[in-house]
Design a protein around this motif. Structure first.
Motif, PDB file in Angstrom:
ATOM      1  N   ASN A  16     -19.040   2.228 -23.700  1.00  0.00           N
ATOM      2  CA  ASN A  16     -18.482   3.682 -23.233  1.00  0.00           C
ATOM      3  C   ASN A  16     -17.351   3.508 -22.445  1.00  0.00           C
ATOM      4  N   LYS A  17     -16.399   2.721 -22.818  1.00  0.00           N
ATOM      5  CA  LYS A  17     -15.080   2.382 -22.158  1.00  0.00           C
ATOM      6  C   LYS A  17     -14.510   3.745 -21.757  1.00  0.00           C
ATOM      7  N   LYS A  18     -14.152   4.465 -22.950  1.00  0.00           N
ATOM      8  CA  LYS A  18     -13.281   5.774 -23.093  1.00  0.00           C
ATOM      9  C   LYS A  18     -13.944   6.650 -21.961  1.00  0.00           C
ATOM     10  N   ALA A  19     -15.259   6.780 -21.934  1.00  0.00           N
ATOM     11  CA  ALA A  19     -16.059   7.829 -21.078  1.00  0.00           C
ATOM     12  C   ALA A  19     -15.886   7.302 -19.704  1.00  0.00           C
ATOM     13  N   LEU A  20     -15.796   6.047 -19.384  1.00  0.00           N
ATOM     14  CA  LEU A  20     -15.608   5.692 -18.278  1.00  0.00           C
ATOM     15  C   LEU A  20     -14.280   5.922 -17.602  1.00  0.00           C
ATOM     16  N   GLU A  21     -13.189   5.955 -18.351  1.00  0.00           N
ATOM     17  CA  GLU A  21     -11.646   6.121 -17.978  1.00  0.00           C
ATOM     18  C   GLU A  21     -11.670   7.399 -17.307  1.00  0.00           C
ATOM     19  N   ASN A  22     -12.763   8.406 -17.494  1.00  0.00           N
ATOM     20  CA  ASN A  22     -12.299   9.724 -16.982  1.00  0.00           C
ATOM     21  C   ASN A  22     -12.419   9.856 -15.345  1.00  0.00           C
ATOM     22  N   PRO A  23     -11.499  10.442 -14.625  1.00  0.00           N
ATOM     23  CA  PRO A  23     -11.424  10.277 -13.544  1.00  0.00           C
ATOM     24  C   PRO A  23     -12.672  10.826 -12.573  1.00  0.00           C
ATOM     25  N   GLY A  27     -14.610   8.126 -10.163  1.00  0.00           N
ATOM     26  CA  GLY A  27     -14.994   8.270  -8.691  1.00  0.00           C
ATOM     27  C   GLY A  27     -16.463   8.452  -8.599  1.00  0.00           C
ATOM     28  N   PHE A  28     -17.314   8.699  -9.553  1.00  0.00           N
ATOM     29  CA  PHE A  28     -18.704   8.678  -9.261  1.00  0.00           C
ATOM     30  C   PHE A  28     -19.049   6.953  -9.208  1.00  0.00           C
TER      31      PHE A  28
END
Length: 191
Positions: A16-23, A27-28
């Protein structure tokens, strides 16, 4: 057992690398408690752990949306306030700035500043009165009267190029060129 847990977490983060790059997700996960909830949900998958992560993320997302909403409110309110003040300033000019008659552009300020009248309300300060450096003071004698006048209007009276152009019945570009040439003469004379 610890290696299995670490492998599960590592695999989840890699998948889930791409999803984890979401700001928002970053922050979460920057919150230690939220990170631990996610790791627990990965290592001990159960409905309760998944719901805890979902609930924590929902609260985090609502908080981010509120902050974004308030920041946009502040931004647009300040833009609207600035427009309103500018509009009021244009609508209600100072009495001295308003034209004396509908058909001409002469204002009370122009009449008071006119050198032909005997009344001179505005304090006349000379550029030479403001200069303390002896070399610069002597260098001013090299300039033409118009160049000195432009320097006085810019540096003593804090007028804009457009205002000076209106007073001298010239263009802002011409005033800018005279200003630049005056500065070049002064620089050459001083050095």
């Amino acid at each position: 057992m610890s290696n299995v847990i670490d492998d599960k977490v590592t695999k989840f983060f890699n998948d889930n690398k791409k999803a984890l790059e979401n700001p928002i997700v970053k922050g979460f996960l920057s919150n230690k408690n939220n990170y631990e909830l996610l790791v627990r949900a990965i290592t001990e998958p159960s409905k309760m752990n998944r719901e805890k992560v979902d609930q924590a993320f929902t609260e985090h997302y609502k908080k981010v949306k509120k902050i974004k909403y308030i920041s946009n409110l502040i931004r647009f309110f300040s833009i609207d306030f600035d427009k309103k003040i500018r509009k009021l300033n244009q609508r209600f000019l100072l009495t001295l700035d308003q034209p004396l008659a509908e058909d001409n552009n002469v204002s009370m300020k122009d009449l008071l500043m006119d050198t032909n009248t005997s009344i001179n309300v505005f304090e006349q300060r000379s550029l030479k009165d403001q200069i303390e450096n002896e070399r610069l003071y002597r260098a001013l004698d090299v300039l033409t009267q118009k160049q000195v006048l432009i320097l006085e209007m810019i540096y003593v009276n804090n007028l804009t190029l457009r205002e000076i152009a209106n007073i001298l019945d010239s263009t802002p570009q011409n005033v800018s060129n005279l200003h630049r040439k005056a500065l070049e003469k002064l620089k050459k004379e001083i050095s």
